[in-house]
Design a protein around this motif. Structure first.
Motif, PDB file in Angstrom:
ATOM      1  N   ASN A 187    -102.410 126.109 -95.590  1.00 35.54           N
ATOM      2  CA  ASN A 187    -102.275 125.725 -94.184  1.00 35.54           C
ATOM      3  C   ASN A 187    -102.804 124.320 -93.939  1.00 35.54           C
ATOM      4  OD1 ASN A 187    -100.916 127.940 -92.975  1.00 35.54           O
ATOM      5  ND2 ASN A 187    -102.780 129.158 -93.176  1.00 35.54           N
ATOM      6  N   LEU A 243     -99.712 129.962 -91.679  1.00 31.98           N
ATOM      7  CA  LEU A 243     -99.170 131.063 -92.461  1.00 31.98           C
ATOM      8  C   LEU A 243    -100.276 132.089 -92.701  1.00 31.98           C
ATOM      9  CD1 LEU A 243     -97.192 129.097 -95.215  1.00 31.98           C
ATOM     10  CD2 LEU A 243     -96.355 129.928 -93.007  1.00 31.98           C
ATOM     11  N   ASP A 244     -99.917 133.348 -92.668  1.00 27.77           N
ATOM     12  CA  ASP A 244    -100.900 134.365 -93.041  1.00 27.77           C
ATOM     13  C   ASP A 244    -100.977 134.436 -94.566  1.00 27.77           C
ATOM     14  OD1 ASP A 244     -98.739 135.972 -93.949  1.00 27.77           O
ATOM     15  OD2 ASP A 244     -98.661 137.092 -92.062  1.00 27.77           O
ATOM     16  N   GLN A 303     -97.592 135.186 -96.320  1.00 25.31           N
ATOM     17  CA  GLN A 303     -96.650 134.064 -96.248  1.00 25.31           C
ATOM     18  C   GLN A 303     -97.095 132.927 -97.168  1.00 25.31           C
ATOM     19  OE1 GLN A 303     -96.933 133.443 -91.984  1.00 25.31           O
ATOM     20  NE2 GLN A 303     -94.855 134.212 -91.691  1.00 25.31           N
ATOM     21  N   ARG A 306     -96.154 133.779-100.626  1.00 25.40           N
ATOM     22  CA  ARG A 306     -94.709 133.589-100.845  1.00 25.40           C
ATOM     23  C   ARG A 306     -94.370 132.113-100.999  1.00 25.40           C
ATOM     24  NH1 ARG A 306     -94.080 137.282 -96.772  1.00 25.40           N
ATOM     25  NH2 ARG A 306     -93.050 135.826 -95.381  1.00 25.40           N
ATOM     26  N   LEU A 307     -94.973 131.264-100.173  1.00 27.54           N
ATOM     27  CA  LEU A 307     -94.719 129.828-100.286  1.00 27.54           C
ATOM     28  C   LEU A 307     -95.255 129.299-101.618  1.00 27.54           C
ATOM     29  CD1 LEU A 307     -93.665 127.184 -99.132  1.00 27.54           C
ATOM     30  CD2 LEU A 307     -95.830 126.940 -97.908  1.00 27.54           C
ATOM     31  N   ASP A 325     -88.002 133.340 -92.226  1.00 33.33           N
ATOM     32  CA  ASP A 325     -89.450 133.489 -92.063  1.00 33.33           C
ATOM     33  C   ASP A 325     -90.100 132.118 -92.261  1.00 33.33           C
ATOM     34  OD1 ASP A 325     -90.781 133.501 -95.033  1.00 33.33           O
ATOM     35  OD2 ASP A 325     -88.789 134.416 -95.062  1.00 33.33           O
ATOM     36  N   GLU A 326     -91.310 131.988 -91.741  1.00 31.55           N
ATOM     37  CA  GLU A 326     -91.994 130.683 -91.738  1.00 31.55           C
ATOM     38  C   GLU A 326     -92.233 130.142 -93.142  1.00 31.55           C
ATOM     39  OE1 GLU A 326     -93.214 127.345 -89.771  1.00 31.55           O
ATOM     40  OE2 GLU A 326     -92.397 129.146 -88.824  1.00 31.55           O
ATOM     41  N   ALA A 327     -92.598 131.003 -94.087  1.00 35.81           N
ATOM     42  CA  ALA A 327     -92.830 130.544 -95.464  1.00 35.81           C
ATOM     43  C   ALA A 327     -91.547 129.976 -96.061  1.00 35.81           C
ATOM     44  CB  ALA A 327     -93.365 131.681 -96.327  1.00 35.81           C
ATOM     45  N   SER A 328     -90.436 130.648 -95.848  1.00 35.92           N
ATOM     46  CA  SER A 328     -89.150 130.165 -96.376  1.00 35.92           C
ATOM     47  C   SER A 328     -88.708 128.892 -95.669  1.00 35.92           C
ATOM     48  CB  SER A 328     -88.071 131.242 -96.234  1.00 35.92           C
ATOM     49  OG  SER A 328     -88.404 132.361 -97.017  1.00 35.92           O
ATOM     50  N   TRP A 356     -90.733 126.594 -94.531  1.00 41.13           N
ATOM     51  CA  TRP A 356     -91.518 125.531 -95.163  1.00 41.13           C
ATOM     52  C   TRP A 356     -90.988 125.208 -96.551  1.00 41.13           C
ATOM     53  CZ3 TRP A 356     -94.276 121.620 -93.977  1.00 41.13           C
ATOM     54  CH2 TRP A 356     -94.916 121.588 -92.739  1.00 41.13           C
TER      55      TRP A 356
END
Length: 195
Positions: free
Chosen positions: A48, A61-62, A65, A68-69, A126-129, A131
């Motif tokens: 983050n 991101l939690d 996430q 995953r990133l 999703d936010e990770a994807s 990014w």
């Protein structure tokens, strides 16, 4: 940043963000020491921080996430490694594989009263994807420009962290000033012993 290379302000931030993620989330050597990515919550916290450095409006991101990133980092690292080995075609193949997987699409967004900016999202939603798509597209944009040679692996012995060279003269070859100073000191000692 007068006199420095700027892919464009947003894309430069995404390319640096990709390098920061690679250095954070891939194991190897860092300044002569073995390096392992941090676990769970620390990985999320440091991820983050890197994303906020790339875009001050980054949504946090939690842990899941961020994990995953971080899983994308080896794919991003491959681009840097191929460029360092002067294998631009293979670097492009690695970037294209990331883009095919993430399938980024453009959107215009703005924050508060700021001007509209072009961002990219992933079809995964999703936010990770999202990014991951931005970082991969940043690298792809650099690869498709005259600045591809400004991405690489640290030239210091016992360090495999990556760098982005935004200097005016394009001579950066180290991940950090610490590695650059270590190499210069070793060269100075070698010259002094030769006298």
């Amino acid at each position: 940043m007068t006199g420095q290379v700027d892919f464009d302000s947003h894309n430069t931030a995404m390319v640096q963000g990709a390098a920061d993620l690679v250095n954070l989330a891939t194991p190897g050597l860092s300044r002569t020491r073995p390096y392992q990515p941090p676990p769970g919550a620390e990985l999320a916290e440091r991820t983050n921080a890197a994303l906020r450095a790339a875009d001050r409006h980054a949504t946090a991101l939690d842990d899941a996430q961020a994990t995953r990133l971080a899983a994308l980092a080896p794919g991003l690292r491959a681009v840097f490694e191929h460029l360092a080995a002067e294998e631009q075609d293979r670097a492009v193949e690695a970037a294209n594989a990331l883009l095919a997987d993430l399938r980024p699409f453009p959107v215009l967004e703005r924050h508060r009263d700021e001007p509209w900016h072009l961002y990219f999202r992933s079809t995964r939603g999703d936010e990770a994807s999202d990014w991951a798509a931005r970082l991969a597209l940043g690298l792809a944009t650099a690869l498709g420009s005259r600045f591809a040679a400004r991405l690489g692996l640290c030239s210091a012995p016992a360090c495999d962290r990556v760098y982005v060279d935004v200097s005016r003269n394009g001579t950066r070859r180290f991940c950090s000033t610490a590695c650059q100073n270590r190499v210069k000191s070793a060269a100075h000692r070698a010259r002094a012993q030769g006298d």
